[in-house]
Write a protein that holds these residues in place. Structure first.
Motif, PDB file in Angstrom:
ATOM      1  N   GLY A  42       6.177 -18.378  61.802  1.00  0.00           N
ATOM      2  CA  GLY A  42       5.707 -16.935  61.357  1.00  0.00           C
ATOM      3  C   GLY A  42       5.979 -16.205  62.571  1.00  0.00           C
ATOM      4  N   THR A  43       5.810 -16.836  63.912  1.00  0.00           N
ATOM      5  CA  THR A  43       5.791 -16.098  65.256  1.00  0.00           C
ATOM      6  C   THR A  43       7.203 -16.338  65.804  1.00  0.00           C
ATOM      7  OG1 THR A  43       4.766 -17.862  66.465  1.00  0.00           O
ATOM      8  CG2 THR A  43       3.325 -16.081  65.298  1.00  0.00           C
ATOM      9  N   ALA A  44       7.527 -17.479  65.900  1.00  0.00           N
ATOM     10  CA  ALA A  44       8.983 -17.677  66.672  1.00  0.00           C
ATOM     11  C   ALA A  44      10.163 -17.225  65.931  1.00  0.00           C
ATOM     12  CB  ALA A  44       8.803 -19.252  66.829  1.00  0.00           C
ATOM     13  N   GLY A  45      10.229 -17.255  64.731  1.00  0.00           N
ATOM     14  CA  GLY A  45      11.275 -16.921  63.927  1.00  0.00           C
ATOM     15  C   GLY A  45      12.502 -17.742  64.006  1.00  0.00           C
ATOM     16  N   ALA A  52      18.280 -21.787  64.482  1.00  0.00           N
ATOM     17  CA  ALA A  52      18.495 -21.136  63.385  1.00  0.00           C
ATOM     18  C   ALA A  52      17.270 -19.986  62.807  1.00  0.00           C
ATOM     19  CB  ALA A  52      18.990 -22.030  62.040  1.00  0.00           C
ATOM     20  N   PRO A  53      17.753 -18.970  62.386  1.00  0.00           N
ATOM     21  CA  PRO A  53      16.568 -18.297  61.843  1.00  0.00           C
ATOM     22  C   PRO A  53      15.761 -19.004  60.809  1.00  0.00           C
ATOM     23  CG  PRO A  53      18.737 -17.134  61.836  1.00  0.00           C
ATOM     24  CD  PRO A  53      19.117 -18.430  62.049  1.00  0.00           C
ATOM     25  N   VAL A  54      14.246 -18.680  60.721  1.00  0.00           N
ATOM     26  CA  VAL A  54      13.641 -19.312  59.721  1.00  0.00           C
ATOM     27  C   VAL A  54      12.646 -18.236  59.272  1.00  0.00           C
ATOM     28  CG1 VAL A  54      13.552 -21.717  60.690  1.00  0.00           C
ATOM     29  CG2 VAL A  54      12.062 -20.262  61.352  1.00  0.00           C
ATOM     30  N   CYS A  61      13.675 -26.465  58.368  1.00  0.00           N
ATOM     31  CA  CYS A  61      14.781 -25.780  58.659  1.00  0.00           C
ATOM     32  C   CYS A  61      15.922 -26.152  57.802  1.00  0.00           C
ATOM     33  CB  CYS A  61      15.061 -25.985  60.081  1.00  0.00           C
ATOM     34  SG  CYS A  61      16.899 -25.196  60.719  1.00  0.00           S
ATOM     35  N   GLU A  62      16.505 -25.139  57.207  1.00  0.00           N
ATOM     36  CA  GLU A  62      17.379 -25.253  56.230  1.00  0.00           C
ATOM     37  C   GLU A  62      18.813 -25.791  56.898  1.00  0.00           C
ATOM     38  OE1 GLU A  62      18.304 -22.040  53.540  1.00  0.00           O
ATOM     39  OE2 GLU A  62      16.311 -22.187  52.744  1.00  0.00           O
ATOM     40  N   ALA A  67      10.922 -30.214  60.607  1.00  0.00           N
ATOM     41  CA  ALA A  67       9.688 -29.903  60.190  1.00  0.00           C
ATOM     42  C   ALA A  67       9.140 -28.613  60.916  1.00  0.00           C
ATOM     43  CB  ALA A  67       8.680 -30.865  60.099  1.00  0.00           C
ATOM     44  N   LEU A  68       8.582 -27.433  60.119  1.00  0.00           N
ATOM     45  CA  LEU A  68       8.224 -26.275  60.747  1.00  0.00           C
ATOM     46  C   LEU A  68       6.840 -26.117  60.648  1.00  0.00           C
ATOM     47  CD1 LEU A  68      11.139 -23.868  59.507  1.00  0.00           C
ATOM     48  CD2 LEU A  68      10.959 -25.094  61.757  1.00  0.00           C
TER      49      LEU A  68
END
Length: 354
Positions: A42-45, A52-54, A61-62, A67-68
Motif C-alpha cells: 500500500g505504501t511501496a507500490g 513490478a507494480p502492485v 505479486c502477479e 508474498a506481500l
C-alpha cells in the motif's frame, strides 16, 4: 525437515527443520532491510522481489509470486541476501516457531557493472565467481540452528578465500580438481564451526551441508545430508546431489523402489551430516563444465518437499520472465513453498550462470 524423533547415531539424526530467522547468515544480511514477507504494497507500490507494480490489496505479486502481506509474521522471519548475480532467501515458514536453517554466499573476483545483472558478453576471465553454502539444522538436536549458521558462514568464507587464491594451472590427465579439494576442506571447516558453536552441555548439533563453487566455466558441488543442488538451463534441468538418508540409501542398495525414496520411513533421517556424532564429515563432490547460461539452485528440503523433481523446479522458475534477477527467482521459489503450506523452514540460494 519434517518433525520426528532423533534416532541413535547408527541411523543418523532426523531433521524436522525448525527455523529462527536469525539463523540465516547474519554476517551477510541485514534482516531489517529486505523482508518480502513484511512488505507493505500500500505504501511501496512495488514488489520487493521483482519491482513490478502492485496494488494495495494484492497478497502476492502477479509477476514473481512474492508474498506481500505481513499477517502472522514478525520482523526477521525472513532473511534476504541480494548480490545481483546471486541471491538467497531463508524463511521460517508457516508452521515452525523458529528457523534452524543457515546460509551464506559471496561473490569473488572483479566487480561487474551496475545494474540488475551482469551482461552475458562480459569476458569469461573477468566474470566473478560465486560461492554459497546452505545448512539445514536438525531441530531435534539441541543447538543445531546456531551450528547451521556458523557452519554456513565459515564454510563460505573458506571457499571465498580458496577461489581468490592464485594457483598454477592444473596439469592435464589427472589429479583432483582444486574445487573438489576446496569443497572437502570447506566441509571440514563447517564441522569445526558446528562443534565450536556448542554453548550448553545439552547441545548436540547436527545439520546438512550443500555448497557450490561457480566460476566462469565450471560448477562444483559438495554435500552431506539432504539439502540439494539443482542446475537449470536451456539444456535441461538436473538434480546434482543424491540424498544421504536411510530411505535413499535403501533405494540405492536395491531394497526399496525409487518412488519411495522421499516417502518411506527414513526419508528424512540423514545418514551423513555436519556436527556432533558425525562419523565422517567428508562430502561427496561432483564437478562439471559450464557451457551455457542457466541457474544453480541450492535449497533445504523446505523447498524441495514441494518441488522435488528438477523439471518441477524448472517449471516454477519458468513462470518468471527469462531475465528475472536471481533475487526474484529466490523469492518466487520461497513463495511456492509458502503457498504449498510452508510446513518447514525454507532456504533457497540462486546463482546466475552466463
Amino acid at each position: 525437515m519434517n518433525a520426528g524423533q532423533r534416532p541413535g547415531p547408527a541411523s543418523g539424526p532426523r531433521d524436522p527443520g525448525l527455523a529462527d530467522p536469525g539463523t540465516a547468515d547474519p554476517g551477510t544480511a541485514d534482516p531489517g532491510t529486505a523482508d518480502p514477507g513484511t512488505a507493505d504494497p500500500g505504501t511501496a507500490g512495488r514488489c520487493p522481489g521483482c519491482a513490478a507494480p502492485v496494488l494495495p490489496d494484492d497478497r502476492f505479486c502477479e509477476r514473481c509470486g512474492v508474498a506481500l502481506t505481513a499477517a502472522g509474521r514478525e520482523p526477521g522471519d525472513r532473511i534476504d541476501v541480494d548480490l545481483t548475480i546471486a541471491a538467497g532467501v531463508s524463511d521460517r515458514g508457516l508452521v515452525h516457531r523458529s528457523n534452524e536453517d543457515g546460509f551464506a554466499l559471496a561473490v569473488v573476483g572483479p566487480p561487474g557493472p551496475a545494474g540488475p545483472a551482469y551482461p552475458a558478453d562480459l569476458p569469461g576471465p573477468a566474470r566473478p565467481a560465486v560461492v554459497a553454502v546452505v545448512c539445514d539444522g536438525v531441530s531435534t538436536a539441541p543447538g543445531s540452528g546456531p551450528a547451521a549458521v556458523a557452519a554456513a558462514r565459515d564454510a563460505t568464507a573458506f571457499l571465498a578465500d580458496a577461489v581468490g587464491t592464485p594457483r598454477s594451472p592444473e596439469p592435464t590427465g589427472g589429479g583432483v580438481p582444486w574445487e573438489n579439494a576446496a569443497l572437502r576442506a570447506a566441509a571440514a571447516a563447517a564441522q569445526r564451526s558446528a562443534v565450536a558453536s556448542i554453548t550448553s552441555p545439552d547441545d548436540a548439533p547436527a545439520c546438512t551441508f550443500v555448497a557450490a563453487i561457480v566460476t566462469a566455466d565450471r560448477l562444483a558441488v559438495g554435500w552431506l545430508g539432504d539439502s540439494r543442488a539443482y542446475l537449470l538451463g536451456p539444456r535441461g534441468a538436473h538434480l546434482l546431489t543424491e540424498d544421504d538418508t536411510l530411505a535413499a540409501e535403501a533405494v540405492r542398495a536395491g531394497l526399496l523402489p525409487a518412488e519411495l525414496a522421499e516417502t518411506a520411513p527414513g526419508a528424512h533421517t540423514i545418514t551423513h551430516w555436519i556436527g556432533t556424532g558425525s562419523g565422517s564429515a567428508v562430502p561427496r563432490v561432483v564437478s562439471l563444465p559450464l557451457t551455457g547460461p542457466g541457474r544453480v539452485v541450492l535449497c533445504s528440503d523446505g523447498l524441495w518437499n514441494y518441488a522435488s523433481a528438477a523439471t518441477a523446479l524448472a517449471g516454477h522458475v519458468g513462470r518468471l520472465p527469462a531475465d528475472a534477477p536471481a533475487a526474484a527467482v529466490a523469492h518466487h521459489l520461497a513463495s511456492v513453498a509458502l503457498a504449498a503450506g510452508g510446513a518447514d523452514n525454507i532456504t533457497v540460494v540462486v546463482i546466475d550462470i552466463f
